[in-house]
Design an enzyme around this catalytic site. Structure first.
Site, PDB file in Angstrom:
ATOM      1  CE  LYS A 257     -12.115 -36.705 -46.837  1.00  6.60           C
ATOM      2  NZ  LYS A 257     -11.688 -35.689 -45.672  1.00  6.60           N
ATOM      3  CG  ASP A 275     -11.302 -39.930 -42.188  1.00  4.80           C
ATOM      4  OD1 ASP A 275     -10.772 -40.947 -41.962  1.00  4.80           O
ATOM      5  OD2 ASP A 275     -12.367 -39.540 -41.587  1.00  4.80           O
TER       6      ASP A 275
END
Ligand code: SF4
Length: 389
Positions: A257, A275
């Site tokens: 991420k 996320d």
């Protein structure tokens, strides 16, 4: 016939009696008796022998019968036991089909055989069906339509972390775990003022860094990560942040991420940032039913051209922060309500929904947000999606 006289008769008779008595032994009745006894004895012996034989025969017969009976009993018992075992075994046999139930799974795997490719032909492409029975084409069209709508609502969507270079972005992204971007933006100016380069942060006193990072939460672990990644940048990459995913994910505290945030926003390389907001929204929109971030990234990436990935991530995350909240999504004020299968999961009353909207740094582009009623039909239900189908 003989001569008779009164005396003579008696005498004769006497004489006769005597003679007869004398002659009696001549009759030798004893031998006759003896003979008879011998015969009897023989007979008795014979009878005894016969009796004995009979008894023996009887005993033998009885024994034989007993043996036969015993054998028969044993046989019967064995048969009963066998029958009982068979009976016992029957339920197992009967249960077998129940156990075989999972065999259906095996049958489900059977398509492998059916689709087994013929030597020399290319492997068949796996068809990923979208959830809810929507066709793949309809899903792609709806997903892209949502992204276009969100691009109008959030034209300035960008990573909400403040940074001036890749080093500051990677550090700020690591610090953003479990806290808000706003909190990170309030913290990083002091950090970067004191430690402007990877070399400075690599040589920092951990206790001093901890004090600066305390407001972001988990400050000890975060201090360890940012000092560790700074050392790695100095030792392995000459003090520069690498521009490749495989290098970035090797840095302490950097996962996919964070790496995609850095690649997309510091290097201009397309990446999807999965996320918590992104995960929640794409499931509500039924873009995918996956729960693993890597699989979500792959599934959503397949719906859009690569060039859209970075902006798409911003749009989705911004929408999740401002309107489609985890607990109380503001459905009644949502610009994409007609395209959302989860409409109604949150507040649908327009006025109440408007009160749920969140305004953060960067402002809320209200002038571009059409009135919530524009997305609803006369009955207050979501209007049919424009061009969806
Ligand atoms: S309609 Fe509701 S659930 Fe759907 S995106 Fe909008 S706020 Fe989220």
């Amino acid at each position: 016939m003989g001569e008779q006289s009164p005396d003579g008769g008696r005498k004769t008779a006497k004489a006769t009696g005597a003679a007869e008595r004398k002659a009696a032994p001549a009759k030798k009745p004893a031998p006759a008796k003896k003979a008879a006894s011998a015969s009897d004895a023989a007979s008795a012996e014979k009878a005894a022998a016969a009796r004995k034989a009979a008894t023996a025969k009887k005993a033998a017969t009885a024994k034989k019968a007993a043996t036969a009976k015993k054998a028969a009993t044993a046989k019967k018992a064995a048969s009963v036991k066998k029958a009982a075992s068979a009976k016992k075994a029957t339920p197992a046999k009967k249960a077998a089909p129940v156990k075989k139930a999972p065999a259906a799974k095996k049958v489900a795997v059977a398509p492998k055989k059916a689709t087994a490719r013929v030597e020399g032909t290319p492997p068949a492409k796996a068809v990923v069906h979208p959830p809810g029975g929507e066709s793949r084409t309809a899903l792609v069209r709806r997903a892209r339509r949502i992204n276009r709508e969100l691009a109008e609502v959030y034209p300035y969507a960008h990573p909400e972390l403040d940074f001036d270079n890749p080093f500051q972005l990677v550090v700020a992204t690591v610090l953003s775990a479990q806290t808000t971007d706003l909190r990170v933006n309030q913290t990083t100016p002091a950090l970067f003022a004191k430690y402007p380069t990877p070399e400075d942060l690599a040589a920092a006193d951990p206790e001093e860094v901890e004090e600066i990072l305390r407001p972001t939460g988990f400050f000890r672990a975060k201090t360890k990560s940012v000092i560790g990644l700074s050392k790695a940048l100095v030792e392995e990459f000459g003090g520069e942040v690498p521009g490749r995913l495989e290098d970035l994910v090797k840095l302490p505290g950097v996962g996919r991420k964070t790496a995609f945030v850095v690649l997309g926003n510091a290097f201009g390389r397309p990446g999807i940032t999965v996320d918590t907001h992104f995960q929640r929204l794409v499931r509500r929109w039924q873009w995918t039913a996956e729960t693993d971030p890597d699989k979500i990234e792959a599934a959503v990436g397949a719906l859009f051209p690569k060039s859209d990935w970075t902006d798409l991530s911003h749009h989705v995350i911004w929408h999740g922060r401002r309107i489609c909240h985890a607990r109380k999504p503001a459905c009644g004020a949502c610009p994409i309500a007609p395209l959302c299968p989860a409409y109604g999961e949150g507040e649908t009353d327009p006025e109440k929904a408007r009160k749920l909207l969140k305004y953060e740094k960067g402002g809320f582009p209200g002038q571009r947000l059409r009135p919530p009623q524009a997305y609803l039909d006369a009955g207050g239900k979501p209007a049919p999606p424009l061009g969806a189908g």
